[in-house]
Motif scaffolding. Structure first.
Motif, PDB file in Angstrom:
ATOM      1  N   GLU A   1      89.854 -34.166  29.104  1.00 35.39           N
ATOM      2  CA  GLU A   1      89.259 -33.365  30.163  1.00 35.39           C
ATOM      3  C   GLU A   1      88.664 -32.110  29.522  1.00 35.39           C
ATOM      4  O   GLU A   1      89.316 -31.445  28.714  1.00 35.39           O
ATOM      5  CB  GLU A   1      90.310 -32.974  31.208  1.00 35.39           C
ATOM      6  N   ILE A   2      87.440 -31.786  29.886  1.00 34.39           N
ATOM      7  CA  ILE A   2      86.722 -30.688  29.244  1.00 34.39           C
ATOM      8  C   ILE A   2      86.147 -29.759  30.298  1.00 34.39           C
ATOM      9  O   ILE A   2      85.659 -30.207  31.345  1.00 34.39           O
ATOM     10  CB  ILE A   2      85.611 -31.233  28.316  1.00 34.39           C
ATOM     11  N   LEU A   3      86.209 -28.462  30.016  1.00 34.43           N
ATOM     12  CA  LEU A   3      85.633 -27.464  30.911  1.00 34.43           C
ATOM     13  C   LEU A   3      84.837 -26.459  30.082  1.00 34.43           C
ATOM     14  O   LEU A   3      85.388 -25.790  29.209  1.00 34.43           O
ATOM     15  CB  LEU A   3      86.744 -26.742  31.685  1.00 34.43           C
ATOM     16  N   PHE A   4      83.539 -26.371  30.338  1.00 32.05           N
ATOM     17  CA  PHE A   4      82.674 -25.420  29.648  1.00 32.05           C
ATOM     18  C   PHE A   4      82.646 -24.104  30.424  1.00 32.05           C
ATOM     19  O   PHE A   4      82.697 -24.112  31.660  1.00 32.05           O
ATOM     20  CB  PHE A   4      81.259 -25.975  29.538  1.00 32.05           C
ATOM     21  N   THR A   5      82.542 -22.987  29.704  1.00 31.89           N
ATOM     22  CA  THR A   5      82.583 -21.692  30.365  1.00 31.89           C
ATOM     23  C   THR A   5      81.388 -20.820  29.995  1.00 31.89           C
ATOM     24  O   THR A   5      80.805 -20.961  28.925  1.00 31.89           O
ATOM     25  CB  THR A   5      83.865 -20.910  29.983  1.00 31.89           C
ATOM     26  N   GLY A   6      81.066 -19.903  30.911  1.00 30.39           N
ATOM     27  CA  GLY A   6      80.078 -18.866  30.635  1.00 30.39           C
ATOM     28  C   GLY A   6      78.637 -19.305  30.800  1.00 30.39           C
ATOM     29  O   GLY A   6      78.319 -20.502  30.837  1.00 30.39           O
ATOM     30  N   PRO A   7      77.723 -18.328  30.893  1.00 31.51           N
ATOM     31  CA  PRO A   7      76.304 -18.647  31.069  1.00 31.51           C
ATOM     32  C   PRO A   7      75.676 -19.347  29.875  1.00 31.51           C
ATOM     33  O   PRO A   7      74.680 -20.060  30.018  1.00 31.51           O
ATOM     34  CB  PRO A   7      75.658 -17.272  31.308  1.00 31.51           C
ATOM     35  N   GLY A   8      76.244 -19.178  28.694  1.00 30.24           N
ATOM     36  CA  GLY A   8      75.675 -19.783  27.493  1.00 30.24           C
ATOM     37  C   GLY A   8      75.699 -21.298  27.490  1.00 30.24           C
ATOM     38  O   GLY A   8      74.899 -21.939  26.808  1.00 30.24           O
ATOM     39  N   THR A   9      76.600 -21.898  28.249  1.00 26.74           N
ATOM     40  CA  THR A   9      76.706 -23.361  28.297  1.00 26.74           C
ATOM     41  C   THR A   9      76.132 -23.948  29.586  1.00 26.74           C
ATOM     42  O   THR A   9      76.164 -25.157  29.782  1.00 26.74           O
ATOM     43  CB  THR A   9      78.177 -23.810  28.160  1.00 26.74           C
ATOM     44  N   ALA A  10      75.596 -23.092  30.449  1.00 26.30           N
ATOM     45  CA  ALA A  10      75.162 -23.533  31.781  1.00 26.30           C
ATOM     46  C   ALA A  10      74.049 -24.575  31.729  1.00 26.30           C
ATOM     47  O   ALA A  10      74.086 -25.574  32.452  1.00 26.30           O
ATOM     48  CB  ALA A  10      74.710 -22.332  32.611  1.00 26.30           C
ATOM     49  N   GLY A  11      73.044 -24.355  30.878  1.00 28.61           N
ATOM     50  CA  GLY A  11      71.922 -25.279  30.819  1.00 28.61           C
ATOM     51  C   GLY A  11      72.316 -26.646  30.317  1.00 28.61           C
ATOM     52  O   GLY A  11      71.917 -27.677  30.887  1.00 28.61           O
ATOM     53  N   ILE A  12      73.119 -26.671  29.254  1.00 33.88           N
ATOM     54  CA  ILE A  12      73.586 -27.941  28.687  1.00 33.88           C
ATOM     55  C   ILE A  12      74.387 -28.720  29.733  1.00 33.88           C
ATOM     56  O   ILE A  12      74.203 -29.927  29.903  1.00 33.88           O
ATOM     57  CB  ILE A  12      74.462 -27.689  27.438  1.00 33.88           C
ATOM     58  N   CYS A  13      75.274 -28.020  30.431  1.00 35.63           N
ATOM     59  CA  CYS A  13      76.113 -28.681  31.435  1.00 35.63           C
ATOM     60  C   CYS A  13      75.281 -29.207  32.596  1.00 35.63           C
ATOM     61  O   CYS A  13      75.558 -30.287  33.133  1.00 35.63           O
ATOM     62  CB  CYS A  13      77.176 -27.709  31.948  1.00 35.63           C
ATOM     63  N   ASN A  14      74.265 -28.456  32.992  1.00 37.08           N
ATOM     64  CA  ASN A  14      73.408 -28.900  34.086  1.00 37.08           C
ATOM     65  C   ASN A  14      72.675 -30.184  33.714  1.00 37.08           C
ATOM     66  O   ASN A  14      72.638 -31.150  34.484  1.00 37.08           O
ATOM     67  CB  ASN A  14      72.408 -27.803  34.428  1.00 37.08           C
ATOM     68  N   ILE A  15      72.102 -30.215  32.519  1.00 31.05           N
ATOM     69  CA  ILE A  15      71.327 -31.372  32.090  1.00 31.05           C
ATOM     70  C   ILE A  15      72.208 -32.608  31.904  1.00 31.05           C
ATOM     71  O   ILE A  15      71.821 -33.726  32.239  1.00 31.05           O
ATOM     72  CB  ILE A  15      70.589 -31.058  30.773  1.00 31.05           C
ATOM     73  N   LEU A  16      73.417 -32.402  31.374  1.00 32.49           N
ATOM     74  CA  LEU A  16      74.296 -33.533  31.063  1.00 32.49           C
ATOM     75  C   LEU A  16      75.363 -33.778  32.132  1.00 32.49           C
ATOM     76  O   LEU A  16      76.227 -34.633  31.962  1.00 32.49           O
ATOM     77  CB  LEU A  16      74.967 -33.309  29.700  1.00 32.49           C
ATOM     78  N   ASN A  17      75.321 -32.986  33.218  1.00 33.00           N
ATOM     79  CA  ASN A  17      76.267 -33.153  34.325  1.00 33.00           C
ATOM     80  C   ASN A  17      77.720 -33.038  33.858  1.00 33.00           C
ATOM     81  O   ASN A  17      78.564 -33.896  34.133  1.00 33.00           O
ATOM     82  CB  ASN A  17      76.043 -34.503  35.022  1.00 33.00           C
TER      83      ASN A  17
END
Length: 202
Positions: free
Chosen positions: A176-192
């Motif tokens: 289970e993985i959780l990305f944090t902060g604005p720096g990872t927002a774009g990557i998470c959006n694109i890869l869901n």
């Protein structure tokens, strides 16, 4: 293909025919700029199309570049991954895929930590990235290796540094993985991918 290369590939497909590829972004160090309290490093500003987004990085640098620089590139070091990550953040914000552009305002650390603890519960946590604040506040739950963890929390370091991106790529389908902060927002959006930044500014 590392996680940022994968995100770049998908973003290229989304932007095909839009003309955004030919646009120029300006990446610069914002001295004294606020970064996510869960991360560390220096504040990097990426400006594109009249909008600016911010992220923390341990590989700060400045450049003016076309968005298409990152297409078909081997993002095999911290500087290239930082640039690509900043550009992905800029483009996803410009296209309104994500509205998040900068960290929370001063003084929101305790509220953010409270929400994070609600998500974590009693899980064993591995911190992928340099996160001194969380290392202190979650000391009773942090473990020394990803293999021991129930949950891996990833800051922007975890997709930029050599060690960080290796861990992310190795465990993103196993833990289970959780990305944090604005720096990872774009990557998470694109890869869901699961992303946590409840008080970040838009």
């Amino acid at each position: 293909m590392n996680i940022i290369e994968e995100a770049v590939k998908k973003l290229e497909e989304k932007l095909f025919g839009s003309g955004c590829d030919d646009g120029v972004a300006v990446i610069s160090i914002k001295e004294g700029g606020r970064i996510c309290p869960f991360s560390s490093g220096r504040c990097l500003e990426s400006a594109y199309g009249g909008k600016s987004v911010y992220m923390s990085t341990g590989c700060p640098f400045e450049v003016k570049t076309k968005v298409s620089f990152m297409y078909d590139s081997e993002l095999n070091d911290g500087l290239k991954r930082t640039a690509a990550c900043a550009l992905v953040n800029s483009l996803t914000n410009f296209m309104c895929f994500t509205r998040l552009s900068s960290p929370c305002s001063e003084g929101m650390e305790s509220e953010c930590l409270k929400k994070l603890k609600e998500i974590i519960g009693d899980k064993k946590v591995f911190l992928n990235g340099n996160m001194p604040f969380l290392s202190e506040k979650l000391s009773s739950q942090t473990v020394a290796s990803p293999e021991e963890s129930d949950l891996i929390i990833i800051s922007s370091d975890g997709i930029i540094s050599d060690c960080g991106v290796e861990i992310t790529d190795q465990y993103r389908d196993r833990k289970e993985i959780l990305f944090t902060g604005p720096g990872t927002a774009g990557i998470c959006n694109i890869l869901n991918l699961n992303h946590f930044c409840p008080y970040g500014n838009k």
